[in-house]
Design a protein around this motif. Structure first.
Motif, PDB file in Angstrom:
ATOM      1  N   ASP A  32       0.852  -1.187   0.000  1.00  0.00           N
ATOM      2  CA  ASP A  32       0.000   0.000   0.000  1.00  0.00           C
ATOM      3  C   ASP A  32       0.886   1.236   0.000  1.00  0.00           C
ATOM      4  N   ILE A  33       0.976   1.912  -1.135  1.00  0.00           N
ATOM      5  CA  ILE A  33       1.866   3.060  -1.281  1.00  0.00           C
ATOM      6  C   ILE A  33       1.023   4.299  -1.541  1.00  0.00           C
ATOM      7  N   SER A  34       1.311   5.385  -0.851  1.00  0.00           N
ATOM      8  CA  SER A  34       0.607   6.643  -1.086  1.00  0.00           C
ATOM      9  C   SER A  34       1.112   7.258  -2.379  1.00  0.00           C
ATOM     10  N   VAL A  35       0.176   7.609  -3.283  1.00  0.00           N
ATOM     11  CA  VAL A  35       0.536   8.180  -4.579  1.00  0.00           C
ATOM     12  C   VAL A  35       0.698   9.689  -4.414  1.00  0.00           C
ATOM     13  N   GLN A  36       1.846  10.209  -4.772  1.00  0.00           N
ATOM     14  CA  GLN A  36       2.094  11.639  -4.702  1.00  0.00           C
ATOM     15  C   GLN A  36       1.923  12.245  -6.091  1.00  0.00           C
ATOM     16  N   THR A  37       1.072  13.181  -6.223  1.00  0.00           N
ATOM     17  CA  THR A  37       0.827  13.820  -7.516  1.00  0.00           C
ATOM     18  C   THR A  37       1.856  14.921  -7.741  1.00  0.00           C
ATOM     19  N   SER A  38       2.537  14.871  -8.879  1.00  0.00           N
ATOM     20  CA  SER A  38       3.516  15.908  -9.191  1.00  0.00           C
ATOM     21  C   SER A  38       2.788  17.222  -9.456  1.00  0.00           C
ATOM     22  N   VAL A  39       3.397  18.313  -9.007  1.00  0.00           N
ATOM     23  CA  VAL A  39       2.798  19.636  -9.160  1.00  0.00           C
ATOM     24  C   VAL A  39       3.603  20.425 -10.170  1.00  0.00           C
ATOM     25  N   ASP A  40       2.934  20.903 -11.206  1.00  0.00           N
ATOM     26  CA  ASP A  40       3.576  21.716 -12.224  1.00  0.00           C
ATOM     27  C   ASP A  40       3.741  23.136 -11.680  1.00  0.00           C
ATOM     28  N   PRO A  41       4.984  23.639 -11.546  1.00  0.00           N
ATOM     29  CA  PRO A  41       5.186  24.995 -10.992  1.00  0.00           C
ATOM     30  C   PRO A  41       4.456  26.060 -11.800  1.00  0.00           C
ATOM     31  N   ASP A  42       4.342  25.860 -13.139  1.00  0.00           N
ATOM     32  CA  ASP A  42       3.659  26.850 -13.964  1.00  0.00           C
ATOM     33  C   ASP A  42       2.188  26.965 -13.593  1.00  0.00           C
ATOM     34  N   PHE A  43       1.520  25.819 -13.398  1.00  0.00           N
ATOM     35  CA  PHE A  43       0.112  25.837 -13.002  1.00  0.00           C
ATOM     36  C   PHE A  43      -0.056  26.457 -11.614  1.00  0.00           C
ATOM     37  N   ALA A 109     -16.194  21.064 -12.578  1.00  0.00           N
ATOM     38  CA  ALA A 109     -15.000  20.801 -11.776  1.00  0.00           C
ATOM     39  C   ALA A 109     -15.138  19.495 -11.005  1.00  0.00           C
ATOM     40  N   VAL A 110     -16.296  19.254 -10.384  1.00  0.00           N
ATOM     41  CA  VAL A 110     -16.518  18.015  -9.620  1.00  0.00           C
ATOM     42  C   VAL A 110     -16.406  16.793 -10.529  1.00  0.00           C
ATOM     43  N   SER A 111     -16.970  16.878 -11.733  1.00  0.00           N
ATOM     44  CA  SER A 111     -16.897  15.754 -12.666  1.00  0.00           C
ATOM     45  C   SER A 111     -15.454  15.428 -13.034  1.00  0.00           C
ATOM     46  N   LEU A 112     -14.664  16.447 -13.384  1.00  0.00           N
ATOM     47  CA  LEU A 112     -13.266  16.223 -13.778  1.00  0.00           C
ATOM     48  C   LEU A 112     -12.426  15.737 -12.602  1.00  0.00           C
ATOM     49  N   LEU A 113     -12.612  16.324 -11.433  1.00  0.00           N
ATOM     50  CA  LEU A 113     -11.814  15.949 -10.267  1.00  0.00           C
ATOM     51  C   LEU A 113     -12.188  14.565  -9.751  1.00  0.00           C
ATOM     52  N   THR A 114     -13.444  14.139  -9.966  1.00  0.00           N
ATOM     53  CA  THR A 114     -13.828  12.771  -9.622  1.00  0.00           C
ATOM     54  C   THR A 114     -13.065  11.780 -10.498  1.00  0.00           C
ATOM     55  N   GLN A 115     -12.979  12.056 -11.802  1.00  0.00           N
ATOM     56  CA  GLN A 115     -12.200  11.198 -12.694  1.00  0.00           C
ATOM     57  C   GLN A 115     -10.728  11.186 -12.284  1.00  0.00           C
ATOM     58  N   ASN A 116     -10.197  12.350 -11.937  1.00  0.00           N
ATOM     59  CA  ASN A 116      -8.799  12.427 -11.518  1.00  0.00           C
ATOM     60  C   ASN A 116      -8.556  11.613 -10.255  1.00  0.00           C
ATOM     61  N   GLU A 118     -10.262   8.981  -9.236  1.00  0.00           N
ATOM     62  CA  GLU A 118     -10.344   7.560  -9.561  1.00  0.00           C
ATOM     63  C   GLU A 118      -9.059   7.061 -10.228  1.00  0.00           C
ATOM     64  N   GLN A 119      -8.409   7.929 -11.010  1.00  0.00           N
ATOM     65  CA  GLN A 119      -7.195   7.509 -11.711  1.00  0.00           C
ATOM     66  C   GLN A 119      -5.936   7.683 -10.873  1.00  0.00           C
ATOM     67  N   ASN A 120      -5.850   8.779 -10.097  1.00  0.00           N
ATOM     68  CA  ASN A 120      -4.605   9.123  -9.411  1.00  0.00           C
ATOM     69  C   ASN A 120      -4.697   9.099  -7.891  1.00  0.00           C
ATOM     70  N   GLY A 121      -5.914   8.903  -7.341  1.00  0.00           N
ATOM     71  CA  GLY A 121      -6.047   8.859  -5.884  1.00  0.00           C
ATOM     72  C   GLY A 121      -5.824  10.199  -5.216  1.00  0.00           C
ATOM     73  N   ASP A 122      -6.155  11.302  -5.902  1.00  0.00           N
ATOM     74  CA  ASP A 122      -5.962  12.642  -5.354  1.00  0.00           C
ATOM     75  C   ASP A 122      -7.328  13.216  -4.987  1.00  0.00           C
ATOM     76  N   ALA A 123      -7.756  13.048  -3.731  1.00  0.00           N
ATOM     77  CA  ALA A 123      -9.136  13.358  -3.342  1.00  0.00           C
ATOM     78  C   ALA A 123      -9.317  14.779  -2.819  1.00  0.00           C
ATOM     79  N   LYS A 124      -8.248  15.438  -2.364  1.00  0.00           N
ATOM     80  CA  LYS A 124      -8.413  16.735  -1.705  1.00  0.00           C
ATOM     81  C   LYS A 124      -8.984  17.808  -2.631  1.00  0.00           C
ATOM     82  N   PRO A 125      -8.512  17.951  -3.892  1.00  0.00           N
ATOM     83  CA  PRO A 125      -9.143  18.949  -4.783  1.00  0.00           C
ATOM     84  C   PRO A 125     -10.621  18.664  -5.020  1.00  0.00           C
TER      85      PRO A 125
END
Length: 738
Positions: A32-43, A109-116, A118-125
């Motif tokens: 069980d590994i926590s997935v860390q999402t890379s953050v683009d400095p430009d964004f 936003a909710v629709s896109l972030l729900t897909q994100n 499900e794919q990347n395990g990033d629930a906070k946004p």
């Protein structure tokens, strides 16, 4: 102790072997590994820049930056950044008080972030967008939906153990409950918010809590306490530099100082509020501040100035559809006109305010304006009109009571769902801990074979540790069982209470059938299901060649039946109302003999009943209508201490889907109006029969306000609709019933 030290030393000597063995034995195990999402400095830089522009009140720049942000995210097909860009667009719309546009952006936003997630395990946004969408529903007065979204966000934050966002979510819950009039529950929610902030030592986040507490104290009749809180909030807002929050605090202080009679201080604060709202371009909030300016002018003995301000606010609010603010302006303008002894103008403002409050579904405001109308009519010695207004006010008070009860039920349901899901989260966490304990135990077992030279000694140590682990597990299991039993008992009690309240509010007392409120709460979902099935079939049907096309799926339609007992008033007049009640109760039994348990059986009012037959073919509608008419007429009704009584009924119905107008929210109203016209034709054709509409031309303008028996008769003669009936010839009246 010496043996333990010896074991540790041996373990250290064998550590290289242990690491090698563990690497070999765990190579095939999924960890069980926590997935860390890379953050683009430009964004990140783009997001900080547009947030700063919005905070400074430059919403045009904020919109331009958000659009650039979205374009860059779409070019990279980055779900997370696309969702956050729509979130920022929604925040910009909320800053302008454009809540329909904000809702549209945040739902995307909710629709896109729900897909994100499900794919990347990033629930906070996702949680942030859910909570923000809940606040949009709160501003649109849909409080039960608002609570649902905020609790969904809070569940995610609880899972992430994000203390700061849990505190913010409790603040949102408290604000919504305050709007629902549940002040005690709102205070409890804000207390929870304070406790979370206290644990973190975050004094900078206290402004919103103090602001909400000030509002509550003002509404509960403690202006001195409210003033103390507002002054503290102002200091925190000035330190933060957020112009919108500073403007809100100035406006609230101006309103409170006016109530306290400190008019000079009120004038200073309202000038600051007007200037800041103008700078950030918040047009709706600027007019809100102008109503406070008018209130201050009235307190200063300048009613004419107050009236001029309010007339301008009313004109702009009408043009820009600031509907709730419009009610505030009408109410204050009526107060000003009454002080000027201009009763005619006051009555115009009151009537306009009542009409707008009714359109906004703001029953509390409507009741207050009705009370002003009663006072004015009594002043004019118009007793009949005053009595009518007083009765209207009483009806509104009853409706407000029922609405608050329904809102309380919705809040209880939302809290119940949240508590239940929290229990599931805790249970899953416990299972995860047990799984981790089992993995650790497996490692210990593997290590046992590595330490072959110390087999006997390590065996004793391992057995002793397992014994201690067993005792600890037993104690932990006992604690979990006790807590689980307590939680299940509380959930059961809460569910029973909710079920009793729901049953009372959704059931007709006389017949035991469902009532109008039940049907109005469920019918839109049934119509949406039919409409979606028809739309899916239609799209598939159009894509196929003519030879490959298939017919509409079986049992995918519904019919709305409107049933009316014939000559029921004569029955009541001749046999008494007790006999009429007996007949109505027995109608339920005959409905259950013809229609299915899955159909909606509803007493609509008086001797009228509505049945929604679900998942049928429209060809079956006429069979059901014929069976029910026969069932009612075939067997006399048994009355207490009287002879059996023969009763007949008439039925009108309409099938669905039909090519109605584009607003799905009005489809049920249209179907009911069609069924009523068909029922009217059946009555005019001799009663004890049925008539119904099964299909119409897609070119007909079927709007509820335009439907009548005359038009159905004309369209039938032109061949634009298909009517079926049980009569030798369907008779239409010369004039439509109004």
């Amino acid at each position: 102790m010496k043996k333990f030290v010896l074991a540790v030393v041996c373990a250290q000597l064998l550590q290289p072997w242990l690491v090698s063995a563990q690497q070999q034995t765990t190579s095939g195990v999924k960890t069980d590994i926590s997935v860390q999402t890379s953050v683009d400095p430009d964004f990140t830089a783009r997001q900080l820049q547009l947030q700063q522009a919005r905070q400074q009140g430059d919403l045009a720049l904020a919109d331009a930056l958000a659009t650039q942000y979205l374009t860059a995210a779409e070019q990279q097909a980055d779900l997370l950044q696309m969702g956050q860009a729509y979130h920022e667009l929604g925040n910009n719309a909320m800053a302008r008080n454009d809540y329909p546009l904000a809702k549209q952006h945040l739902e995307q936003a909710v629709s896109l972030l729900t897909q994100n997630n499900e794919q990347n395990g990033d629930a906070k946004p996702l949680a942030a967008a859910l909570r923000r969408l809940g606040m949009v529903y709160r501003y649109q007065s849909d409080y039960s939906t608002a609570l649902d979204y905020v609790y969904r966000a809070m569940q995610i934050y609880q899972l992430l153990q994000d203390q700061a966002e849990i505190a913010n979510s409790y603040g949102s819950v408290g604000t919504i409950l305050e709007k629902m009039g549940q002040y005690e529950a709102a205070l409890q929610a804000h207390q929870q918010e304070l406790e979370y902030y206290a644990r973190q030592g975050k004094s900078s986040d206290m402004a919103s809590v103090l602001f909400n507490l000030a509002n509550l104290n003002h509404k509960l009749g403690d202006p001195a306490k409210a003033l103390q809180y507002y002054l503290q909030v102002m200091q925190l807002d000035l330190a933060s530099g957020d112009k919108r929050n500073i403007a809100y605090s100035h406006n609230k202080l101006a309103f409170l100082y006016t109530d306290l009679g400190q008019l000079d201080k009120a004038g200073e604060h309202i000038r600051q509020a007007l200037q800041l709202f103008a700078e950030i371009g918040a047009k709706r909030d600027l007019d809100w501040a102008r109503t406070v300016e008018a209130k201050l002018a009235l307190a200063n003995g300048k009613p004419q100035q107050a009236r001029q301000i309010l007339d301008a606010v009313i004109q702009r609010a009408t043009e820009r559809q600031y509907l709730s603010l419009l009610v505030d302006a009408y109410e204050l303008a009526a107060t000003v006109a009454l002080q000027q002894q201009d009763d005619a103008a006051a009555m115009v403002y009151i009537n306009a305010g009542i009409a707008q409050a009714k359109q906004n579904h703001e029953q509390g405001r409507e009741a207050k304006l009705q009370q002003m109308r009663v006072t004015l009519l009594l002043k004019k010695d118009d007793a009949p009109a005053a009595l009518a207004a007083l009765l209207a006010q009483k009806q509104l008070d009853d409706e407000i009571f029922n609405s608050k009860r329904a809102a309380a039920i919705a809040a209880i349901q939302a809290q119940t769902d949240y508590t239940s899901q929290q229990y599931q989260i805790e249970r899953l966490q416990h299972e995860k801990d047990l799984q981790q304990a089992r993995l650790e135990q497996q490692k210990l077992t593997r290590n046992f074979w590595i330490y072959g030279l110390l087999a006997g000694f390590v065996l004793l140590i391992s057995l002793y540790r397992r014994y201690l682990q067993h005792r600890q597990n037993l104690a932990l299991e006992h604690q979990v069982n006790v807590r689980t039993a307590e939680l299940q008992q509380k959930n059961t009690e809460l569910a029973l209470a909710y079920q009793q309240l729901e049953t009372i509010s959704l059931t007709d007392k006389l017949t035991g059938l469902s009532n109008r409120h039940f049907l109005e709460s469920h019918i839109d979902k049934e119509l949406e299901l039919c409409r979606r099935q028809w739309h899916d079939w239609q799209q598939h049907h159009n894509r196929l060649e003519a030879a490959d096309r298939v017919s509409m799926p079986e049992h995918s339609e519904l019919a709305v039946f409107l049933i009316d007992l014939d000559h029921f008033k004569q029955l009541n007049d001749q046999h008494g109302h007790h006999a009429g009640d007996d007949v109505l109760r027995q109608v339920k039994q005959r409905m259950q003999q013809v229609f299915r348990q899955t159909d909606y059986l509803v007493r609509w009012g008086g001797e009228e009943f509505v049945v929604v037959a679900r998942q049928i073919n429209r060809a079956e509608a006429s069979q059901l209508a014929s069976r029910f008419v026969t069932q009612v007429a075939a067997t006399p009704f048994m009355l207490a201490a009287q002879q059996p009584l023969a009763v007949t009924c008439s039925v009108g119905f309409a099938c669905y889907p039909l090519p109605l107008d584009k607003d799905p929210g009005r489809h049920f109203e249209t179907l009911l109006k069609i069924a009523d016209c068909c029922l009217y034709a059946a009555k005019h054709s001799g009663r004890n029969g049925w008539a119904g509409l099964t299909d119409i031309s897609p070119d007909l303008p079927l709007l509820p306000a335009h439907l009548c028996a005359e038009k159905l008769q004309s369209w039938q003669q032109q061949g634009l609709l298909q009517l079926v009936h049980s009569f030798a010839r369907l008779q239409w009246p010369p004039l439509a019933r109004q």
